[in-house]
Design a protein around this motif. Structure first.
Motif, PDB file in Angstrom:
ATOM      1  N   ASP A  53     -14.193  -2.930   4.810  1.00 44.41           N
ATOM      2  CA  ASP A  53     -13.605  -1.681   5.285  1.00 44.41           C
ATOM      3  C   ASP A  53     -12.977  -1.821   6.669  1.00 44.41           C
ATOM      4  O   ASP A  53     -12.364  -0.882   7.157  1.00 44.41           O
ATOM      5  N   ALA A  54     -13.155  -2.952   7.302  1.00 46.39           N
ATOM      6  CA  ALA A  54     -12.669  -3.131   8.671  1.00 46.39           C
ATOM      7  C   ALA A  54     -11.176  -2.871   8.749  1.00 46.39           C
ATOM      8  O   ALA A  54     -10.397  -3.384   7.963  1.00 46.39           O
ATOM      9  N   GLY A  55     -10.785  -2.054   9.700  1.00 46.07           N
ATOM     10  CA  GLY A  55      -9.383  -1.771   9.916  1.00 46.07           C
ATOM     11  C   GLY A  55      -8.811  -0.666   9.043  1.00 46.07           C
ATOM     12  O   GLY A  55      -7.725  -0.193   9.297  1.00 46.07           O
ATOM     13  N   HIS A  56      -9.526  -0.276   8.005  1.00 48.81           N
ATOM     14  CA  HIS A  56      -9.042   0.793   7.134  1.00 48.81           C
ATOM     15  C   HIS A  56      -9.172   2.147   7.819  1.00 48.81           C
ATOM     16  O   HIS A  56     -10.084   2.362   8.607  1.00 48.81           O
ATOM     17  N   VAL A  57      -8.281   3.042   7.466  1.00 45.84           N
ATOM     18  CA  VAL A  57      -8.442   4.429   7.883  1.00 45.84           C
ATOM     19  C   VAL A  57      -9.379   5.101   6.884  1.00 45.84           C
ATOM     20  O   VAL A  57      -9.444   4.705   5.719  1.00 45.84           O
ATOM     21  N   ARG A  58     -10.109   6.061   7.348  1.00 47.18           N
ATOM     22  CA  ARG A  58     -10.992   6.826   6.478  1.00 47.18           C
ATOM     23  C   ARG A  58     -10.673   8.294   6.619  1.00 47.18           C
ATOM     24  O   ARG A  58     -10.427   8.789   7.710  1.00 47.18           O
ATOM     25  N   ILE A  59     -10.695   8.960   5.508  1.00 48.94           N
ATOM     26  CA  ILE A  59     -10.605  10.413   5.495  1.00 48.94           C
ATOM     27  C   ILE A  59     -11.921  10.925   6.078  1.00 48.94           C
ATOM     28  O   ILE A  59     -12.971  10.331   5.861  1.00 48.94           O
ATOM     29  N   LEU A  79       4.408   1.242   2.421  1.00 48.21           N
ATOM     30  CA  LEU A  79       4.868   0.569   1.204  1.00 48.21           C
ATOM     31  C   LEU A  79       6.391   0.535   1.145  1.00 48.21           C
ATOM     32  O   LEU A  79       6.991  -0.492   0.829  1.00 48.21           O
ATOM     33  N   HIS A  80       7.010   1.668   1.471  1.00 51.41           N
ATOM     34  CA  HIS A  80       8.476   1.741   1.447  1.00 51.41           C
ATOM     35  C   HIS A  80       9.078   0.793   2.481  1.00 51.41           C
ATOM     36  O   HIS A  80      10.077   0.127   2.208  1.00 51.41           O
ATOM     37  N   GLU A  81       8.466   0.721   3.667  1.00 54.91           N
ATOM     38  CA  GLU A  81       8.949  -0.177   4.715  1.00 54.91           C
ATOM     39  C   GLU A  81       8.837  -1.643   4.289  1.00 54.91           C
ATOM     40  O   GLU A  81       9.553  -2.494   4.812  1.00 54.91           O
ATOM     41  N   HIS A  82       7.942  -1.919   3.354  1.00 51.72           N
ATOM     42  CA  HIS A  82       7.749  -3.285   2.875  1.00 51.72           C
ATOM     43  C   HIS A  82       8.412  -3.508   1.517  1.00 51.72           C
ATOM     44  O   HIS A  82       8.015  -4.393   0.755  1.00 51.72           O
ATOM     45  N   SER A  94       1.369  -7.289  -5.096  1.00 57.44           N
ATOM     46  CA  SER A  94       2.551  -7.315  -4.234  1.00 57.44           C
ATOM     47  C   SER A  94       2.181  -7.556  -2.780  1.00 57.44           C
ATOM     48  O   SER A  94       1.124  -7.127  -2.310  1.00 57.44           O
ATOM     49  N   PRO A  95       3.076  -8.235  -2.060  1.00 55.84           N
ATOM     50  CA  PRO A  95       2.868  -8.431  -0.619  1.00 55.84           C
ATOM     51  C   PRO A  95       2.813  -7.092   0.125  1.00 55.84           C
ATOM     52  O   PRO A  95       2.142  -6.979   1.147  1.00 55.84           O
ATOM     53  N   ALA A  96       3.504  -6.074  -0.401  1.00 53.72           N
ATOM     54  CA  ALA A  96       3.491  -4.763   0.261  1.00 53.72           C
ATOM     55  C   ALA A  96       2.084  -4.166   0.251  1.00 53.72           C
ATOM     56  O   ALA A  96       1.651  -3.591   1.246  1.00 53.72           O
ATOM     57  N   LEU A  97       1.385  -4.292  -0.866  1.00 51.13           N
ATOM     58  CA  LEU A  97       0.016  -3.778  -0.916  1.00 51.13           C
ATOM     59  C   LEU A  97      -0.860  -4.480   0.111  1.00 51.13           C
ATOM     60  O   LEU A  97      -1.660  -3.840   0.790  1.00 51.13           O
ATOM     61  N   LYS A  98      -0.711  -5.777   0.218  1.00 60.25           N
ATOM     62  CA  LYS A  98      -1.493  -6.539   1.195  1.00 60.25           C
ATOM     63  C   LYS A  98      -1.145  -6.099   2.612  1.00 60.25           C
ATOM     64  O   LYS A  98      -2.022  -5.875   3.443  1.00 60.25           O
ATOM     65  N   ALA A  99       0.158  -5.952   2.883  1.00 68.31           N
ATOM     66  CA  ALA A  99       0.607  -5.568   4.221  1.00 68.31           C
ATOM     67  C   ALA A  99       0.141  -4.168   4.604  1.00 68.31           C
ATOM     68  O   ALA A  99      -0.096  -3.889   5.778  1.00 68.31           O
ATOM     69  N   CYS A 100       0.004  -3.289   3.625  1.00 74.28           N
ATOM     70  CA  CYS A 100      -0.342  -1.888   3.891  1.00 74.28           C
ATOM     71  C   CYS A 100      -1.805  -1.565   3.575  1.00 74.28           C
ATOM     72  O   CYS A 100      -2.202  -0.402   3.652  1.00 74.28           O
TER      73      CYS A 100
END
Length: 173
Positions: A53-59, A79-82, A94-100
């Motif tokens: 969970d490190a670095g993730h945002v949480r609701i 995702l759109h930016e990637h 996808s690399p976008a999922l990893k990046a985001c």
């Protein structure tokens, strides 16, 4: 609004009706990071693994639907930016999922059965609280949900949902 963003919000709203995602991560300062993830990761030593969970945002428990939508918007914007088109879901690898990944909003720890040993008590208290406000709710498959998704259109629904989540799932409840 793109069909992907609309579909993502529909899924989030439907999930909210079943499990009603909401909030955590209050650092006591009254401020909050609005989805900008830290790039720092916890150090590990041999035999240890990094916190997934490190670095993730949480609701947070006290987040209203607008707050939750902002977190999801930050993820879809990333995702759109990637390179993920607005009208498409990202491929699972996808690399976008990893990046985001760090911007993907996690549910509150208090509302995660794996992290909260009193989760079942919170679910029952949530149903009782929501029903007490005239919002027909039930326990279903160990989670709480609404009898009808139309309940989300009731006056003060969001206010009562947040109030009941805090009361039912926090240690202060």
């Amino acid at each position: 609004m793109s069909s992907f963003t609309h579909a993502a919000r529909t899924v989030v709203t439907a999930s909210a009706a079943l499990v009603l995602l909401s909030a955590c991560g209050n650092d006591g300062s009254g401020t909050r990071d609005e989805g900008v993830a830290s790039i720092a990761t916890p150090s590990t030593t041999a035999g240890q693994t990094a916190d997934p969970d490190a670095g993730h945002v949480r609701i947070r428990l006290d987040d209203n639907q607008q707050d939750v939508n902002r977190l999801w918007d930050a993820w879809t914007d990333c995702l759109h930016e990637h390179g993920v088109p607005a009208d498409r879901k990202p491929a699972p690898d996808s690399p976008a999922l990893k990046a985001c990944e760090s911007k993907y909003p996690l549910q509150p720890a208090e509302m995660d059965p794996a992290m909260n040993p009193r989760y079942g008590d919170g679910v029952r208290a949530m149903v009782e609280c929501m029903n007490g406000h005239g919002i027909k709710s039930v326990v279903s498959d160990g989670n709480w949900g609404l009898v009808s998704g139309d309940s989300m259109n009731l006056p003060d629904y969001d206010k009562y949902k947040v109030e009941c989540q805090i009361k039912s799932f926090s240690d202060n409840g």
